[in-house]
Design a protein around this motif. Structure first.
Motif, mmCIF file in Angstrom:
data_model
loop_
_atom_site.group_PDB
_atom_site.id
_atom_site.type_symbol
_atom_site.label_atom_id
_atom_site.label_comp_id
_atom_site.label_asym_id
_atom_site.label_seq_id
_atom_site.Cartn_x
_atom_site.Cartn_y
_atom_site.Cartn_z
ATOM 1 N N GLU A 142 2.277 -18.326 19.490
ATOM 2 C CA GLU A 142 2.568 -18.722 18.125
ATOM 3 C C GLU A 142 1.631 -20.377 18.443
ATOM 4 O OE1 GLU A 142 6.382 -19.574 18.762
ATOM 5 O OE2 GLU A 142 7.445 -18.577 17.118
ATOM 6 N N ALA A 150 1.145 -13.191 -2.582
ATOM 7 C CA ALA A 150 1.869 -14.906 -2.147
ATOM 8 C C ALA A 150 1.343 -15.327 -2.255
ATOM 9 C CB ALA A 150 2.759 -14.805 -0.674
ATOM 10 N N HIS A 172 1.731 -20.527 4.520
ATOM 11 C CA HIS A 172 3.364 -20.071 4.438
ATOM 12 C C HIS A 172 3.473 -18.671 4.431
ATOM 13 C CE1 HIS A 172 7.641 -19.780 3.951
ATOM 14 N NE2 HIS A 172 6.874 -19.107 2.540
ATOM 15 N N ALA A 173 2.164 -18.156 4.121
ATOM 16 C CA ALA A 173 2.432 -16.528 3.413
ATOM 17 C C ALA A 173 2.096 -16.132 5.026
ATOM 18 C CB ALA A 173 1.401 -16.414 2.242
ATOM 19 N N THR A 215 1.880 -17.001 8.232
ATOM 20 C CA THR A 215 2.619 -17.808 8.895
ATOM 21 C C THR A 215 4.042 -16.463 8.582
ATOM 22 O OG1 THR A 215 2.612 -19.886 9.265
ATOM 23 C CG2 THR A 215 4.368 -19.473 9.977
ATOM 24 N N GLU A 216 4.523 -16.851 7.430
ATOM 25 C CA GLU A 216 5.501 -15.653 7.449
ATOM 26 C C GLU A 216 5.352 -14.155 7.814
ATOM 27 O OE1 GLU A 216 7.289 -14.375 3.264
ATOM 28 O OE2 GLU A 216 8.915 -15.640 4.083
ATOM 29 N N GLN A 217 4.136 -13.898 7.364
ATOM 30 C CA GLN A 217 3.830 -12.267 8.089
ATOM 31 C C GLN A 217 2.960 -12.026 9.636
ATOM 32 O OE1 GLN A 217 4.190 -10.340 6.372
ATOM 33 N NE2 GLN A 217 3.033 -8.368 7.214
ATOM 34 N N GLN A 245 5.013 -14.290 11.814
ATOM 35 C CA GLN A 245 6.116 -14.065 12.656
ATOM 36 C C GLN A 245 6.647 -12.407 12.089
ATOM 37 O OE1 GLN A 245 7.487 -16.117 14.396
ATOM 38 N NE2 GLN A 245 6.488 -17.553 13.839
ATOM 39 N N LYS A 246 6.520 -11.517 11.000
ATOM 40 C CA LYS A 246 7.123 -10.800 11.037
ATOM 41 C C LYS A 246 6.920 -9.897 12.226
ATOM 42 C CE LYS A 246 7.441 -7.208 7.441
ATOM 43 N NZ LYS A 246 6.891 -6.366 6.664
#
Length: 585
Positions: free
Chosen positions: A309, A458, A524-525, A527-529, A531-532
């Motif tokens: 991270e 996104a 956002h997009a 970071t979301e991917q 984290q996934k």
């Protein structure tokens, strides 16, 4: 009246012993490796109501059978210079002499000796018998005994095999009396004193108990039975067998026999509890190490997440910086391009767009694609390295576990040992398989497709199917074209002095807002991917280790519960043992 009270007390104590044996047996249900303990406990409850059991042990040719014959005043058992006792022989009271095979390896002889109405005698094969099954039969019979007569010979006193065997039977908490046979072979009382001192010192220093020794000559005792007059008296006195009979038939009265009979099963239970505690301690130690292994892997995964991270934030900022640089160049472009001095250039929208692409966008698309590819390669490489680290750690742990467990097989439990090793090796094999079959190029392509799809959907709607950098730049270019187009139209309509600065200011604000929106949506997009993908990687590791983790937790819970029960039973057995010790004191 005293006898009645003693019998009432005995019944109450026997009932408490049965209850403790049943509690211990119930406690061990489901505890792998407890079958041997359960069988012994069941034997205890079966033999509690039997007569006082006197077990004779020793090496062959020490004179065990001769001593028994001397006690019976008759040659009931065969004697010889080679092993003559081929099975366990129990001698019980009977109106007539009779023998029968009651079970495999156990012969029962009935004989009309008065003392056999209160005491049963067991003759055993020599502890050094040629056939190992003889020794096993002897050791299996020891837990049933109430008193052990250990017969040794003055010509071979306290041999190595005798010391080893005494250690084993003493561990059962049995009272042991030593009979030093064949004293007729010694020339002087001084020689006898030397041998007795030797046996006594060895018992004290090697076995830790004060030996009660009866020096006898079974041969002289038997000869005295058939002799007459002074000869018989002399032979009997020289045999010194009278002191042994005095102890067995007088000193060892009913009250003392009851006390020893009651203590006998408690000694066995204490031995079993000691072994069970040892097994539990070893199992607990292994499970503690296993739990530490799980905790270590959990810590590694947590550190992996934190490091990933932290590094992702740095790599994402590199992409954002490219966009921020475009924004800065866009500001300069609007300041330099949208002014009165370039009024004729502003009218030509296509020219403005080309200039915008060259001066603002430049090589941003390639730089973004390169940075994103480096991010993808970084993700793939670190997941591969994570599996490598886990595989190497588990392999070291497995080698250490195998080396230590091999020393404890039988006490810990073979099925338990097999289960934990299998699960540990399964996790190691999974990690090894992932490492060996990991195709970085394929993983990178798949991750790239997922990341690009997620981000473009996104952040830049309708831009899928092209490179991420190209998609972002296309969005930027569209925004610039919109602004320049509006501006060009406005200039054609009016060339007022204040129109161009106002439009430039408005264009800058609009462009900056779109860049900020793009940057935030992109952050956002991505970071979301990220984290996934990170969660997927960690979940794959957790799924691989989950069976091992569940086993460790379940065994820890079960072992702790058994330990608590065993401790409670051990305290109860010790308290009852102390209570019985006070009988007749």
């Amino acid at each position: 009246m005293v006898k009645v009270v003693l019998q009432e007390q005995q019944r109450a104590l026997l009932q408490r012993e049965r209850s403790l044996a049943s509690e211990l047996e119930a406690c061990l249900v489901g505890f792998e490796g407890a079958d041997a303990y359960t069988n012994t406990l069941r034997q205890l409850t079966t033999f509690l109501d039997d007569l006082f059991l006197l077990v004779i042990v020793g090496e062959f040719n020490a004179g065990k059978s001769a001593c028994i014959n001397a006690l019976l005043h008759q040659e009931v058992l065969e004697e010889g210079v080679i092993p003559t006792t081929h099975q366990i022989t129990t001698i019980r009271y009977g109106e007539e002499q009779h023998e029968r095979l009651v079970e495999q390896g156990v012969l029962e002889i009935q004989y009309p000796a008065d003392f056999l109405q209160d005491i049963s005698i067991v003759d055993t094969p020599g502890v050094n018998a040629v056939l190992r099954e003889h020794e096993q039969l002897t050791e299996d019979f020891i837990p049933r005994s109430d008193l052990i007569l250990f017969v040794t010979s003055v010509d071979r006193p306290f041999t190595q095999s005798e010391r080893v065997f005494l250690e084993r039977i003493r561990a059962w908490g049995k009272k042991v009396i030593i009979i030093l046979n064949k004293i007729d072979l010694l020339r002087t009382p001084k020689d006898l004193a030397a041998v007795m001192n030797f046996v006594s010192e060895n018992c004290k220093h090697l076995l830790g108990f004060e030996a009660q020794i009866f020096p006898v000559s079974a041969m002289l005792a038997q000869q005295a039975r058939s002799a007459l007059g002074h000869t018989a008296v002399d032979l009997w006195q020289n045999s010194r067998f009278g002191a042994l009979e005095e102890y067995l038939f007088c000193t060892l009265d009913q009250a003392e026999r009851v006390r020893l009979k009651l203590l006998s099963p408690l000694g066995v239970m204490q031995r079993l509890l000691s072994e069970i505690n040892s097994s539990i301690e070893q199992r607990t130690a292994l499970l503690t190490e296993d739990a530490h292994t799980v905790e270590t892997i959990d810590e590694q995964l947590q550190l992996y997440r934190e490091d990933m991270e932290q590094n992702f934030a740095h790599r994402l900022s590199e992409i954002e910086n490219i966009i921020l640089e475009m924004r800065a160049r866009g500001d300069r472009f609007f300041d330099e391009s949208i002014r009165l001095g370039r009024i004729f250039d502003l009218i030509q929208g296509e020219r403005i767009r080309q200039q915008f692409e060259h001066e603002v966008i430049g090589d941003s698309a390639a730089r973004i694609d390169q940075t994103v590819q480096e991010l993808i390669d970084w993700l793939v490489e670190h997941e591969h390295r994570l599996w490598q680290d886990i595989m190497e750690y588990l392999e070291r742990r497995r080698k250490t576990s195998v080396r230590r467990d091999n020393e404890m097989i039988g006490s810990v439990g073979r099925q338990f040992d097999y289960n934990r090793r299998t699960l540990l090796q399964s996790v190691a094999r999974t990690a090894s398989s992932v490492v060996q079959t990991y195709d970085r190029q394929t993983e990178a392509v798949e991750l790239s497709q997922d990341l690009r799809s997620a981000v473009t959907q996104a952040a830049i709607a309708g831009a899928s199917g092209i490179g991420l950098g190209a998609a972002i730049v296309a969005f930027v270019g569209t925004a610039a074209a919109d602004v320049s187009g509006i501006l060009a139209g406005a200039v054609i309509l009016s060339l007022g002095l204040y129109i161009i600065p106002a439009r430039r200011k408005r264009a800058k604000r609009s462009f900056e807002a779109k860049m900020d929106e793009l940057r935030l949506r992109l952050r956002h997009a991505m970071t979301e991917q990220f984290q996934k993908e990170l969660n997927n990687a960690l979940n794959r590791v957790n799924d691989a280790i989950a069976p091992y983790t569940r086993f460790v937790r379940a065994e820890q819970k079960k072992t702790a519960a058994i330990q608590e029960q065993v401790n409670a039973i051990n305290s109860a057995v010790t308290a009852l043992h102390n209570e019985i010790e006070q009988i007749g004191a």
